[in-house]
Scaffold this active site. Structure first.
Site, mmCIF file in Angstrom:
data_model
loop_
_atom_site.group_PDB
_atom_site.id
_atom_site.type_symbol
_atom_site.label_atom_id
_atom_site.label_comp_id
_atom_site.label_asym_id
_atom_site.label_seq_id
_atom_site.Cartn_x
_atom_site.Cartn_y
_atom_site.Cartn_z
ATOM 1 C CG ASP A 170 -1.745 1.353 1.186
ATOM 2 O OD1 ASP A 170 -1.492 2.263 0.787
ATOM 3 O OD2 ASP A 170 -2.523 1.298 2.017
ATOM 4 C CB VAL A 171 2.367 3.641 -2.778
ATOM 5 C CG1 VAL A 171 2.741 2.655 -3.764
ATOM 6 C CG2 VAL A 171 0.785 4.264 -3.391
ATOM 7 C CG ASN A 186 0.992 3.149 -12.583
ATOM 8 O OD1 ASN A 186 0.342 3.487 -13.596
ATOM 9 N ND2 ASN A 186 0.506 2.396 -12.381
ATOM 10 C CE1 TYR A 215 -6.860 10.183 -11.735
ATOM 11 C CE2 TYR A 215 -7.207 12.323 -13.226
ATOM 12 C CZ TYR A 215 -6.419 10.978 -12.535
ATOM 13 O OH TYR A 215 -5.893 10.081 -13.926
ATOM 14 C CE LYS A 230 -2.989 11.625 -11.685
ATOM 15 N NZ LYS A 230 -1.767 10.295 -11.565
#
Length: 254
Positions: A62-63, A89, A157, A161
Site C-alpha cells: 500500500d503506497v 503509477n 484527482y 495530478k
C-alpha cells in the site's frame, strides 16, 4: 513474495502493477529483459501479471503507508541489489465530485494514494539510487491529461495530478547531483478499467454538461511510451511526455 533466480538486466519497481497501465508496463518491461518488482495492494493480480517471467518479483504494498514502501524497496535490494527505474503509477480517481461536494475523507483518500504515495515511493527510490553503485537511476511519474486540463467534477484527482508535475520537477532538480533523472508521462484515454469508471465508453460528461463517446487507444501503446522513457541513456531524460487518443477532447476541452 515470488522468489527469483539470478537474472541480468536493469531493475524496475512498478507500483499499481496488477492492473491497467501498470500491468501493461510491467509485462512489456519483463519481455524487454528488465527485472521487475510488481507492487500493488492485491497480490492475486500481481501474480497474474508476473506469471511466466523469471525476472518478476511480487511484493504486495500500500503506497500510502511508509512501512509498506520501505519494505517494498528492501525486497528489491535484497533480491537484486539496486533499483534503476521507478514507475510511480499507483493511483485512484476517487469520487466524481466538485469542490463543494467532496468530503474531507474522500479528498484525503485520493491525496494519500496519488500524491503522498508517489512522494513516499520517490523518496525511497532516491535514497536507494543515491547509495547504490554505480549511483543513479530514473523515476517516471504517471501524471494524466488532467495535469493539463481537468474533467468536470474531478477536483481531488485533478489537484493530485497538477501536484505531480511539481513533484516531478523537484525530484529531477534534487536528483541532478546524483545522476537521478525524473520525468512525467501524461496519458489521455488509454483503454483501461478507469475509463469505465469515468464512463468514457458510454459517453463522458463534457464541460457543457453533455455526454460524448470519446476515442481511446490501446494500453500497450501507452506502455511503449513508458518503456521509451525508461530506456533512455543516462545522458538524456524525457522530462515531460503527453500521449493521448487521437481525436479525444483535450486541446479543446472547456
Amino acid at each position: 513474495m515470488t522468489t527469483t533466480a539470478s537474472f541480468p538486466g536493469p531493475v524496475a519497481v512498478i507500483t499499481g502493477a496488477g492492473t491497467g497501465i501498470g500491468r501493461a508496463v510491467a509485462r512489456l518491461m519483463l519481455e524487454e529483459g528488465f527485472r521487475v518488482v510488481l507492487a500493488g495492494r492485491r497480490e492475486e493480480p500481481l501474480r497474474e501479471a508476473a506469471a511466466g517471467h523469471p525476472g518478476a518479483l511480487v511484493v504486495p504494498c500500500d503506497v500510502s503507508q511508509e512501512p509498506d514502501v520501505d519494505r517494498l524497496f528492501r525486497h528489491a535490494i535484497d533480491a537484486w541489489g539496486r533499483v534503476d527505474v521507478l514507475f510511480n503509477n499507483a493511483g485512484i480517481f476517487g469520487p466524481t465530485a466538485a469542490v463543494d461536494e467532496i468530503s474531507p475523507k474522500d479528498w484525503n483518500a485520493v491525496l494519500a494514494v496519488n500524491l503522498t504515495g508517489s512522494m513516499l515511493c520517490a523518496a525511497a527510490a532516491m535514497r536507494t539510487m543515491k547509495s547504490q553503485s554505480p549511483q543513479g537511476g530514473r523515476i517516471i511519474n504517471n501524471g494524466s491529461i488532467s495535469a493539463h486540463s481537468p474533467r468536470p467534477r474531478s477536483v481531488a484527482y485533478t489537484v493530485t495530478k497538477h501536484a505531480m508535475t511539481g513533484l516531478t520537477k523537484s525530484i529531477d532538480l534534487d536528483g541532478r547531483a546524483y545522476g537521478i533523472s525524473c520525468g512525467q508521462i501524461d496519458i489521455g484515454n488509454t483503454a483501461t478499467d478507469i475509463m469505465s469508471t469515468l464512463g468514457v465508453g458510454d459517453g463522458a460528461v463534457q464541460p457543457d454538461g453533455s455526454r460524448k463517446v470519446e476515442p481511446t487507444f490501446p494500453v500497450k501503446d501507452a506502455a511503449q511510451a513508458v518503456l521509451l522513457m525508461a530506456q533512455m541513456p543516462a545522458s538524456a531524460n524525457v522530462g515531460s511526455l503527453v500521449i493521448s487518443a487521437a481525436g479525444m477532447p483535450f486541446q479543446g476541452r472547456g
